[in-house]
Design an enzyme around this catalytic site. Structure first.
Site, PDB file in Angstrom:
ATOM      1  CE  LYS A 100      -2.935  -8.618  -3.751  1.00 59.44           C
ATOM      2  NZ  LYS A 100      -3.439  -7.700  -2.618  1.00 59.44           N
TER       3      LYS A 100
ATOM      4  CB  SER B 106       5.360  -7.520   6.382  1.00 60.96           C
ATOM      5  OG  SER B 106       4.536  -8.650   6.142  1.00 60.96           O
TER       6      SER B 106
ATOM      7  CB  CYS C 187      10.447  -0.761   2.817  1.00 57.53           C
ATOM      8  SG  CYS C 187      11.024  -0.370   1.160  1.00 57.53           S
TER       9      CYS C 187
ATOM     10  CG  PHE D 247      -0.215   0.280   2.537  1.00 62.46           C
ATOM     11  CD1 PHE D 247       0.078   1.575   2.946  1.00 62.46           C
ATOM     12  CD2 PHE D 247       0.153  -0.771   3.367  1.00 62.46           C
ATOM     13  CE1 PHE D 247       0.737   1.810   4.144  1.00 62.46           C
ATOM     14  CE2 PHE D 247       0.800  -0.536   4.567  1.00 62.46           C
ATOM     15  CZ  PHE D 247       1.103   0.763   4.961  1.00 62.46           C
TER      16      PHE D 247
ATOM     17  CD  GLU E 245       9.060  -2.856   8.156  1.00 63.69           C
ATOM     18  OE1 GLU E 245       9.481  -2.162   7.221  1.00 63.69           O
ATOM     19  OE2 GLU E 245       8.601  -4.005   7.999  1.00 63.69           O
TER      20      GLU E 245
END
Length: 495
Positions: free
Chosen positions: A173, A226, A281, A149, A380
C-alpha cells in the site's frame, strides 16, 4: 485524465470503491492523474490472490527464488532512469536524488539474491543419543507493506525484496501522493518471472490501511511514516495478531565539536539538511554546535545557501525541488514563522527566496539560537528548515540528543577518534554517523531507530528483515531401531 489503478493477481485492477485521489506534479502544481482508492473489498481480493500465490511460491526452490531476484535486480538497474523520471514527476525531487534512491533500493534487491545462504538454519548432531536437532526458517505467508511518499521506490524495496525472497507474497500500500513507482516495480517483478499474485499493489487511504491491519490472512505488516501513524499501525496490527514493525518520525541531530573541520561540517549540514527539500526521515534538522565552533559554523552554512539552485527536478541544474504538496509546503511555511516568533534568529528565510512562480516550492531556512522549548526543535518539520542549537560542552550535546523523544539517527563531526568512539557509546539512537551526516546502513546491516522512532523490536531490511519475514521451526529427529522401542511416561531426557 490519467487513471492509476491497483495491481492484483499480476494485472492492473480498477477497484470497486468508486473513490479516487488527485496526483500532482509538484513542480507545476498541476494535477496529472487520479489514483483509485481501494475499498476493503479490493484489499480482500488482493489478499485472496496473494494467499493463493503464496502456497506455490513457498514451495519454489531457493535457487528459483534467487534467479527471480537476480532478474529483477537486472531489470531495475537497466530501467533506473525510467523509474527516476516517474519519481521526479510525482514527488518533485531532483533526478539525481531519485537515481540515488533507486540505487539504495537496488542494494536491498542485491542482498535478497543471497536468499539460499540467508535462509540457512542450524544443526546439532547427537544432541541426545541417536537424536539430532535442527532449526529451519519458513515464510509467514501473506505480508504487507505500507510506505511513505518521500521514497516511493526505495522503501518498498526495503520490504518487498526480502519478503518475496524469503517465500512470502507481498501486498504493498504505497502513498497515494506518488503511486506510479509501485506499479513500475510490479511490472518489473512480472517481467522477472515472479508468479502472479506474489506482488500486489493496492492504493488507498485509511480505509485501505485499516483493511490491511485487520485482515486475518495477513501475517505481518511493515510500515514507515510519522510517529503518530506508526503508533496506530503497531497497536492496531498487533491487536489483530500480526507481527508489526512500524518506523516513525525523527529529529536527527548533528553534533559539531570545536576541533571539526568547519568547511566539511558546513557542507554536510547543507547536504543533509536540505537534500530532497528536507523530506527525509534521516535528514539533519538540528545542528548542535559545541563551544566556539558555533559562530564560524553558522557563517559557513549561511554562505552556502544563496548558491543552492532550486527548481524543477527534471532540470539537471536543479539541486533541490519542490515539496510534495501545497498543503505540506504551507505547513512547513508555518514553522518558519513560528520559529521566528519563538525567538530563533532567522539567518536565512525560505519565504523570501526567488522561486518558480508555479509549483510547491519553498526556499531554504536557517534558524540560529534554537532552544529545546521551541516547536521548531520539538516537531518533525519534514522540510528545508535547519535549526542550530548552541551548547557549551560535549556532555550538553549528548544530553540534548538523549532527552529528545526520537532516536532515529545522529551524527558527530570531529577529528578526535576518542570523542567519536565515546559518542557512539553514549548516544541513544539507532543509527550513528561519524563524519557521515546521513548514516543510512548498507543493505547487509539493518535500518531502524530507537525510542519514538520505532514501534516493534525488529529493524528493517538486512538480517533483521530476514528475521521479520520468516519464523523459525525447530525439529528434533530420531531414527531408532524398532526393537528398542518402549513406553516411557517420564519427561523427555537428554542422554
Amino acid at each position: 485524465m490519467e487513471r492509476i489503478e491497483h495491481w492484483i493477481g499480476g494485472v492492473p485492477a480498477a477497484g470497486t470503491s468508486g473513490r479516487v485521489g488527485p496526483v500532482f506534479n509538484p513542480a507545476t502544481g498541476e494535477q496529472i492523474a487520479e489514483v483509485a482508492l481501494a475499498s476493503a473489498a479490493d484489499v480482500a481480493r488482493a489478499v485472496e490472490k496473494a494467499a493463493e500465490a503464496a502456497k506455490g511460491w513457498r514451495r519454489a526452490s531457493l535457487s528459483k527464488r534467487s534467479a527471480v531476484l537476480f532478474k529483477f535486480r537486472e531489470l531495475l538497474a537497466e530501467r533506473a532512469g525510467d523509474l527516476a523520471a516517474i519519481i521526479t514527476r510525482e514527488h518533485g525531487k531532483v533526478l539525481a536524488d531519485a537515481a540515488g534512491e533507486i540505487a539504495r533500493g537496488l542494494e536491498n534487491a542485491e542482498f535478497a539474491t543471497g536468499i539460499p545462504h540467508l535462509m540457512k538454519g542450524s544443526f546439532s548432531e547427537q544432541a541426545s543419543t541417536g537424536v539430532d536437532v535442527y532449526s529451519i526458517r519458513q515464510p509467514l505467508g501473506v505480508v504487507a507493506g505500507i510506505t511513505p511518499f518521500n521514497f516511493p521506490a526505495m522503501v518498498p524495496l526495503w520490504m518487498c525484496a526480502t519478503a518475496i525472497a524469503a517465500g512470502n507474497a507481498f501486498v504493498l500500500k504505497p502513498s497515494e501522493k506518488d503511486p506510479s513507482a509501485s506499479l513500475f516495480l510490479a511490472g518489473l517483478w512480472k517481467e522477472a518471472g515472479l508468479p502472479e499474485g506474489v506482488f500486489s499493489v493496492v492504493h488507498g487511504d485509511k480505509e485501505a490501511v485499516d483493511a490491511i491491519l485487520t485482515h486475518p490472512a495477513i501475517a505481518a505488516v511493515s510500515f514507515v511514516g510519522s510517529t503518530p501513524i506508526a503508533k496506530y499501525i503497531y497497536e492496531t496490527g498487533t491487536a489483530h495478531g500480526k507481527r508489526v514493525q512500524a518506523l516513525g518520525g525523527a529529529k536527527n541531530h548533528m553534533v559539531v565539536l570545536p576541533d571539526a573541520d568547519i568547511e566539511s561540517a558546513a557542507d554536510a549540514a547543507v547536504s543533509a539538511g536540505y537534500g530532497s527539500a528536507g523530506e527525509r526521515c534521516m535528514a539533519i534538522s538540528i545542528v548542535v554546535a559545541v563551544g566556539e565552533v558555533a559562530a564560524p559554523l553558522v557563517d559557513a552554512i549561511a554562505a552556502r545557501l544563496p548558491k543552492l539552485r532550486i527548481g524543477d527536478g527534471t532540470d539537471p541544474a536543479s539541486e533541490m525541488g519542490p515539496l510534495v504538496t501545497e498543503a505540506h509546503r504551507d505547513r512547513v511555511l508555518s514553522y518558519v514563522a513560528r520559529g521566528e516568533a519563538e525567538g530563533a534568529v532567522l539567518v536565512a528565510d525560505g519565504r523570501a527566496a526567488d522561486l518558480p512562480k508555479d509549483g510547491f516550492f519553498l526556499g531554504v531556512t536557517l534558524l540560529d539560537n534554537v532552544t529545546p522549548e521551541m516547536d521548531v526543535y520539538r516537531d518533525e518539520i519534514f522540510g528545508p528548515v535547519l535549526g542550530v542549537v548552541r551548547v557549551d560542552t560535549y556532555a550538553e550535546a549528548v544530553a540534548l540528543i538523549n532527552d529528545n523523544e526520537y532516536g532515529n539517527g545522529t551524527a558527530i563531526f570531529t577529528r578526535d577518534g576518542g570523542a567519536a568512539r565515546q559518542f557512539q557509546f553514549d548516544v541513544d539512537a539507532g543509527m550513528v554517523g561519524v563524519n557521515v551526516p546521513i548514516p543510512v546502513p548498507v543493505a547487509y546491516y539493518s535500518f531502524g531507530g530507537w525510542k519514538a522512532s520505532l514501534f516493534g523490536d525488529t529493524h528493517m531490511y538486512g538480517p533483521d528483515g530476514i528475521h521479520f519475514f520468516t519464523r523459525t521451526k525447530v525439529v528434533t529427529s530420531r531414527w531408532p531401531d524398532p526393537g528398542t522401542s518402549s513406553v516411557d511416561l517420564g519427561f523427555p531426557r537428554n542422554s
